[in-house]
Scaffold this motif. Structure first.
Motif, PDB file in Angstrom:
ATOM      1  N   ALA A  46       0.828  -1.361  -0.099  1.00  0.00           N
ATOM      2  CA  ALA A  46      -0.028  -0.161   0.036  1.00  0.00           C
ATOM      3  C   ALA A  46       0.967   1.279  -0.038  1.00  0.00           C
ATOM      4  CB  ALA A  46      -0.934  -0.089   1.134  1.00  0.00           C
ATOM      5  N   ASN A  47       0.540   2.110  -0.690  1.00  0.00           N
ATOM      6  CA  ASN A  47       1.153   3.564  -0.660  1.00  0.00           C
ATOM      7  C   ASN A  47       1.210   4.242   0.745  1.00  0.00           C
ATOM      8  OD1 ASN A  47       1.787   3.715  -3.250  1.00  0.00           O
ATOM      9  ND2 ASN A  47      -0.201   4.468  -3.915  1.00  0.00           N
ATOM     10  N   ASP A  48      -0.106   3.869   1.662  1.00  0.00           N
ATOM     11  CA  ASP A  48       0.105   4.696   2.824  1.00  0.00           C
ATOM     12  C   ASP A  48       0.934   3.894   4.022  1.00  0.00           C
ATOM     13  OD1 ASP A  48      -1.987   5.790   2.144  1.00  0.00           O
ATOM     14  OD2 ASP A  48      -3.521   4.929   3.013  1.00  0.00           O
ATOM     15  N   TRP A  49       1.573   4.530   4.761  1.00  0.00           N
ATOM     16  CA  TRP A  49       2.527   4.191   5.674  1.00  0.00           C
ATOM     17  C   TRP A  49       1.927   3.487   7.086  1.00  0.00           C
ATOM     18  CZ3 TRP A  49       5.320   8.446   8.637  1.00  0.00           C
ATOM     19  CH2 TRP A  49       6.174   7.700   9.802  1.00  0.00           C
ATOM     20  N   GLU A  50       1.905   2.377   7.167  1.00  0.00           N
ATOM     21  CA  GLU A  50       0.964   1.530   8.198  1.00  0.00           C
ATOM     22  C   GLU A  50       1.885   1.009   9.248  1.00  0.00           C
ATOM     23  OE1 GLU A  50      -2.292   1.430   7.958  1.00  0.00           O
ATOM     24  OE2 GLU A  50      -2.626   1.831   5.661  1.00  0.00           O
ATOM     25  N   TYR A  51       1.473   1.073  10.647  1.00  0.00           N
ATOM     26  CA  TYR A  51       2.272   0.338  11.626  1.00  0.00           C
ATOM     27  C   TYR A  51       1.473  -0.019  12.675  1.00  0.00           C
ATOM     28  CZ  TYR A  51       2.311   5.002  14.058  1.00  0.00           C
ATOM     29  OH  TYR A  51       1.822   6.169  14.839  1.00  0.00           O
ATOM     30  N   TRP A  52       1.855  -0.967  13.667  1.00  0.00           N
ATOM     31  CA  TRP A  52       1.124  -1.396  14.700  1.00  0.00           C
ATOM     32  C   TRP A  52       2.039  -1.012  15.862  1.00  0.00           C
ATOM     33  CZ3 TRP A  52      -3.431  -4.157  15.872  1.00  0.00           C
ATOM     34  CH2 TRP A  52      -4.153  -4.453  14.737  1.00  0.00           C
ATOM     35  N   SER A  53       1.752  -0.571  17.046  1.00  0.00           N
ATOM     36  CA  SER A  53       2.475  -0.334  18.234  1.00  0.00           C
ATOM     37  C   SER A  53       1.909  -0.779  19.415  1.00  0.00           C
ATOM     38  CB  SER A  53       2.671   1.195  18.270  1.00  0.00           C
ATOM     39  OG  SER A  53       1.595   1.565  18.523  1.00  0.00           O
ATOM     40  N   SER A  54       2.768  -0.901  20.492  1.00  0.00           N
ATOM     41  CA  SER A  54       2.398  -1.610  21.621  1.00  0.00           C
ATOM     42  C   SER A  54       1.872  -0.550  22.477  1.00  0.00           C
ATOM     43  CB  SER A  54       3.664  -2.371  22.322  1.00  0.00           C
ATOM     44  OG  SER A  54       4.601  -1.314  22.715  1.00  0.00           O
ATOM     45  N   PHE A 114      -0.443  16.860  10.028  1.00  0.00           N
ATOM     46  CA  PHE A 114       0.700  17.639  10.393  1.00  0.00           C
ATOM     47  C   PHE A 114       1.899  17.586   9.320  1.00  0.00           C
ATOM     48  CE2 PHE A 114       1.033  13.107  12.141  1.00  0.00           C
ATOM     49  CZ  PHE A 114       2.207  12.802  11.849  1.00  0.00           C
ATOM     50  N   ARG A 115       3.130  18.372   9.725  1.00  0.00           N
ATOM     51  CA  ARG A 115       4.117  18.262   8.739  1.00  0.00           C
ATOM     52  C   ARG A 115       5.316  17.245   9.232  1.00  0.00           C
ATOM     53  NH1 ARG A 115       4.651  24.523   8.692  1.00  0.00           N
ATOM     54  NH2 ARG A 115       3.831  24.109  10.770  1.00  0.00           N
ATOM     55  N   ILE A 116       6.091  16.831   8.464  1.00  0.00           N
ATOM     56  CA  ILE A 116       7.137  16.012   8.960  1.00  0.00           C
ATOM     57  C   ILE A 116       8.826  16.668   8.163  1.00  0.00           C
ATOM     58  CG2 ILE A 116       5.911  13.875   9.556  1.00  0.00           C
ATOM     59  CD1 ILE A 116       7.144  12.585   6.807  1.00  0.00           C
ATOM     60  N   ILE A 117       9.666  16.395   8.455  1.00  0.00           N
ATOM     61  CA  ILE A 117      10.791  16.757   8.098  1.00  0.00           C
ATOM     62  C   ILE A 117      11.624  15.434   7.608  1.00  0.00           C
ATOM     63  CG2 ILE A 117      13.137  17.684   8.026  1.00  0.00           C
ATOM     64  CD1 ILE A 117      10.720  19.579   8.222  1.00  0.00           C
ATOM     65  N   THR A 118      11.518  15.252   6.269  1.00  0.00           N
ATOM     66  CA  THR A 118      12.150  13.713   5.729  1.00  0.00           C
ATOM     67  C   THR A 118      13.822  13.735   6.005  1.00  0.00           C
ATOM     68  OG1 THR A 118      12.723  14.483   3.596  1.00  0.00           O
ATOM     69  CG2 THR A 118      10.396  13.930   4.054  1.00  0.00           C
ATOM     70  N   LYS A 119      13.993  12.573   5.695  1.00  0.00           N
ATOM     71  CA  LYS A 119      15.791  12.399   6.014  1.00  0.00           C
ATOM     72  C   LYS A 119      16.476  13.287   5.113  1.00  0.00           C
ATOM     73  CE  LYS A 119      18.708   8.381   6.729  1.00  0.00           C
ATOM     74  NZ  LYS A 119      18.928   6.842   6.704  1.00  0.00           N
ATOM     75  N   GLU A 120      16.012  13.777   3.971  1.00  0.00           N
ATOM     76  CA  GLU A 120      16.589  14.505   2.991  1.00  0.00           C
ATOM     77  C   GLU A 120      16.365  15.957   3.312  1.00  0.00           C
ATOM     78  OE1 GLU A 120      14.706  12.175   1.938  1.00  0.00           O
ATOM     79  OE2 GLU A 120      16.035  10.458   1.457  1.00  0.00           O
ATOM     80  N   VAL A 126       1.483  15.084   6.205  1.00  0.00           N
ATOM     81  CA  VAL A 126       1.051  13.628   6.347  1.00  0.00           C
ATOM     82  C   VAL A 126      -0.424  13.735   7.182  1.00  0.00           C
ATOM     83  CG1 VAL A 126       1.411  11.764   7.848  1.00  0.00           C
ATOM     84  CG2 VAL A 126       3.408  12.604   6.552  1.00  0.00           C
ATOM     85  N   ASN A 127      -1.225  12.922   6.636  1.00  0.00           N
ATOM     86  CA  ASN A 127      -2.678  12.694   7.411  1.00  0.00           C
ATOM     87  C   ASN A 127      -2.225  11.609   8.283  1.00  0.00           C
ATOM     88  OD1 ASN A 127      -5.667  10.844   7.056  1.00  0.00           O
ATOM     89  ND2 ASN A 127      -5.633  13.146   7.698  1.00  0.00           N
ATOM     90  N   HIS A 128      -2.298  11.659   9.580  1.00  0.00           N
ATOM     91  CA  HIS A 128      -2.115  10.677  10.394  1.00  0.00           C
ATOM     92  C   HIS A 128      -3.742  10.105  10.974  1.00  0.00           C
ATOM     93  CE1 HIS A 128      -0.342   8.417  13.931  1.00  0.00           C
ATOM     94  NE2 HIS A 128      -1.174   9.181  14.598  1.00  0.00           N
ATOM     95  N   ARG A 143      -1.854  -0.111  19.161  1.00  0.00           N
ATOM     96  CA  ARG A 143      -2.526   0.961  18.417  1.00  0.00           C
ATOM     97  C   ARG A 143      -2.154   0.659  16.853  1.00  0.00           C
ATOM     98  NH1 ARG A 143      -1.045   4.028  22.800  1.00  0.00           N
ATOM     99  NH2 ARG A 143      -2.916   5.055  23.895  1.00  0.00           N
ATOM    100  N   ARG A 144      -3.026   1.007  15.997  1.00  0.00           N
ATOM    101  CA  ARG A 144      -2.789   0.722  14.778  1.00  0.00           C
ATOM    102  C   ARG A 144      -3.023   2.067  14.024  1.00  0.00           C
ATOM    103  NH1 ARG A 144      -5.876   1.419  10.273  1.00  0.00           N
ATOM    104  NH2 ARG A 144      -5.431   0.163   8.100  1.00  0.00           N
ATOM    105  N   ALA A 145      -2.106   2.662  13.217  1.00  0.00           N
ATOM    106  CA  ALA A 145      -1.977   3.812  12.723  1.00  0.00           C
ATOM    107  C   ALA A 145      -1.746   3.932  11.230  1.00  0.00           C
ATOM    108  CB  ALA A 145      -0.922   4.706  13.267  1.00  0.00           C
ATOM    109  N   SER A 146      -2.379   4.772  10.327  1.00  0.00           N
ATOM    110  CA  SER A 146      -2.038   4.813   8.968  1.00  0.00           C
ATOM    111  C   SER A 146      -1.367   6.370   8.726  1.00  0.00           C
ATOM    112  CB  SER A 146      -3.185   4.380   8.247  1.00  0.00           C
ATOM    113  OG  SER A 146      -3.084   4.816   6.734  1.00  0.00           O
ATOM    114  N   ASN A 147      -0.637   6.456   7.943  1.00  0.00           N
ATOM    115  CA  ASN A 147      -0.102   7.567   7.657  1.00  0.00           C
ATOM    116  C   ASN A 147      -0.044   7.966   6.092  1.00  0.00           C
ATOM    117  OD1 ASN A 147       0.930   8.672  10.536  1.00  0.00           O
ATOM    118  ND2 ASN A 147       1.875   6.806  10.074  1.00  0.00           N
TER     119      ASN A 147
END
Length: 594
Positions: A46-54, A114-120, A126-128, A143-147
């Protein structure tokens, strides 16, 4: 039972059952592995950046899209959980902190941009969206998150906002109020002047459907805006009324301009020119003025126009005094249209034209069977005028026994229908009018003094036409224009001799009589000029009497009979021919037994 005591067959059955259970569990594991594989395949592609966290904030799983969005790899986030907070734009970290600590964030699906500063070092939006996950017992398991990268959308929104702000700044200096609407008829831009005219704050108008702010006559399904859209590529220029947020009605000139060349979400610009300002300027700079549907160049009328504009927004009772035909109903309409009840109905009642026996039912309505002929329930004028204005013309003709009930309605805003017991509440502004001397009637015990004082809070006296003869040429010109449009004629002017007769007439019927005279001239003339011979006989035979009390002509009976013969005995046409009101003609016909 010990397995030593079991028979061989019993042991075989138990082993067989265990084998079946193991196969079932193995099948379940394989199905879960397939589901997990499908989920991972979808999530990781998926294009969206997904993650699960404890619950403690450690990342249990993250999709590879994080590198496309942030420039950082999955391992970097897994090993350094604080990296997420570090890449958030410093100006947005407080917003994220509030969102995370918000109670709703811990129990419901929440989202924030909100805004992020990339590695570059690139700034991206980003819509979080984050959702808490709970176990079978209700405990928080993570928690499940999608960015989602919304940088392009934000850039487009900012570009549109910049264009809209440019349009707004362009029109801020204009005298007109300007409103920009999109293709769905939602307000996207509104100037300060428009906010002032609508009596509304900019924040409360932006993003709202135009019909809720501008009203149905302008932005409704049959409004002026839709009429303009039905003719693509055209502009609209009409006179209408703008309903303010407080309920007041403002006469405006509306121009609708389509926008096609701008890269903006605004599709139409609506320009409102406040006609009241023009009226005030005319009153200050010119000798002749218009005030809504009223027109005059008399200084007394100029003062009356200013008074009407001041008292219209008040809820106080108004008494309009003046002879018949001086424009009392027009004045009442102008008060209504400028009042806080302009959105409501305007009902006019001529008290002199209602039978005294029926007046109570006409005012308050009646229930079925209340009296002979009351076949069904009927609402009264007060009920029909709820949230609006009720104009009581010739209020001096209200019977004494009904005046007390009228006073109660004015004070309490409640009444009962004739034959009914239910109390009806209304919100009605009453404007009264009379051509009689009510003070003399009060002294003669023909009119209640408490009702008189209740109605006469703000008195307005309209002068008769004979006291402002300078208005006659102005009114004649206005009536000619109106009748040209109504009758599809092309009469341009009136001759000097005809105008002289009009100026020398005593005008007992005032402006109404003057209009009837011009209407009669339209009916009998064929050219483009109203001549002396086109005027009613009552005007030609009754001039040069403004300095003395007008007396009926000696041949009045013959004049009436001649008018009836010329109109094939049509009483309304004969009244217009003679320049008198129909009730006056009926009384004369009865007097002379015609």
């Amino acid at each position: 039972m010990s397995y030593k005591n079991k028979t061989k067959n019993q042991l075989i059955d138990e082993v067989s059952a265990l084998q079946k259970q193991i196969k079932y569990l193995e099948k379940q594991i394989r199905e879960r592995e397939k589901v997990e594989y499908r989920f991972r395949t979808v999530a990781e592609s998926a294009n969206d950046w997904e993650y699960w966290s404890s619950p403690e904030g450690a990342y249990l799983w993250m999709s590879p899209s994080c590198e496309r969005v942030t420039g950082y790899k999955v391992d970097e986030f897994i090993k350094q959980p604080q990296l997420m907070n570090e890449i958030i734009h410093p100006d947005d970290r407080a917003l994220i902190s509030l969102t995370i600590n918000d109670k709703a964030h811990k129990t419901h699906l929440t989202g924030v941009d909100f805004r992020i500063i990339t590695k570059e070092g690139e700034e991206r939006w980003v819509n979080h969206v984050c959702q808490p996950v709970y176990g079978p017992s209700g405990e928080l398991t993570g928690r499940r998150a999608s960015n989602r990268d919304v940088t392009d959308r934000k850039k487009a929104e900012n570009d549109v906002e910049a264009i809209n702000n440019l349009l707004k700044k362009t029109f801020e200096g204009m005298a007109e109020g300007v409103v920009g609407v999109d293709k769905q008829f939602f307000i996207r831009m509104i100037s300060a002047n428009a906010c002032h005219m609508l009596d509304i704050e900019e924040e409360k108008a932006l993003g709202k459907p135009a019909v809720t702010i501008l009203g149905s006559p302008i932005a409704g399904p049959s409004g002026e805006l839709v009429s303009c859209i039905k003719k693509p590529g055209t502009t609209l220029d009409v006179s209408t009324f703008l309903l303010s947020h407080s309920g007041a009605q403002t006469p405006v000139n509306l121009s609708v301009i389509p926008l096609t060349a701008f890269d903006s979400d605004i599709r139409w610009l609506l320009l409102f020119r406040d006609l009241r300002k023009e009226e005030r300027l005319l009153r200050e700079k010119a000798s002749s003025v218009s005030f809504g549907s009223m027109i005059s160049c008399d200084p007394k009328m100029n003062e009356i126009f200013a008074l009407i504009e001041k008292v219209a927004l008040s809820s106080a009772a108004i008494m309009i005094k003046g002879e018949s035909g001086t424009g009392k109903e027009l004045a009442a309409k102008e008060i209504h249209q400028r009042s806080l009840k302009a959105r409501g109905p305007f009902l006019a009642v001529n008290c002199a034209a209602i039978s005294p026996n029926l007046m109570e039912s006409e005012f308050f309505g009646h229930e079925q069977g209340a009296f002979t002929g009351a076949d069904k329930r009927k609402p009264g004028r007060f009920e029909l005028a709820d949230k609006g204005t009720l104009f009581l013309d010739e209020v001096g003709d209200i019977p004494l026994d009904l005046q007390g009930k009228l006073l109660r309605v004015l004070q309490e805003q409640e009444f009962e229908r004739v034959g009914g017991t239910k109390t009806i509440q209304v919100d009605v502004r009453v404007i009264a009018a009379t051509n009689k001397n009510l003070q003399e009637m009060v002294q003669a015990k023909q009119f209640r003094d408490d009702l008189y004082y209740r109605l006469n809070v703000i008195p307005i006296s309209l002068p008769p036409l004979r006291e402002k003869i300078q208005d006659i040429p102005l009114l004649v010109s206005y009536f000619i224009g109106e009748l040209n449009r109504k009758e599809h004629r092309s009469i341009h002017t009136i001759s000097p001799d005809a105008l002289r007769h009009l100026l020398n007439h005593s005008w007992p019927g005032n402006i109404r009589e003057l209009y009837n005279a011009i209407e009669y001239a339209f009916a009998v003339s064929e050219g483009t000029t109203i001549l002396e011979k086109h005027l009613p006989l009552s005007i030609l035979d009754n001039t040069d009497h403004r300095d003395r009390e007008p007396a009926p002509p000696k041949n009045e009976k013959e004049l009436i009979l001649q008018a009836l013969q010329q109109t094939n005995f049509s009483k309304p046409k004969a009244a217009s021919l003679l320049g008198v009101h129909r009730t006056t003609l009926y009384r004369k016909i009865k007097k002379y037994n015609l």
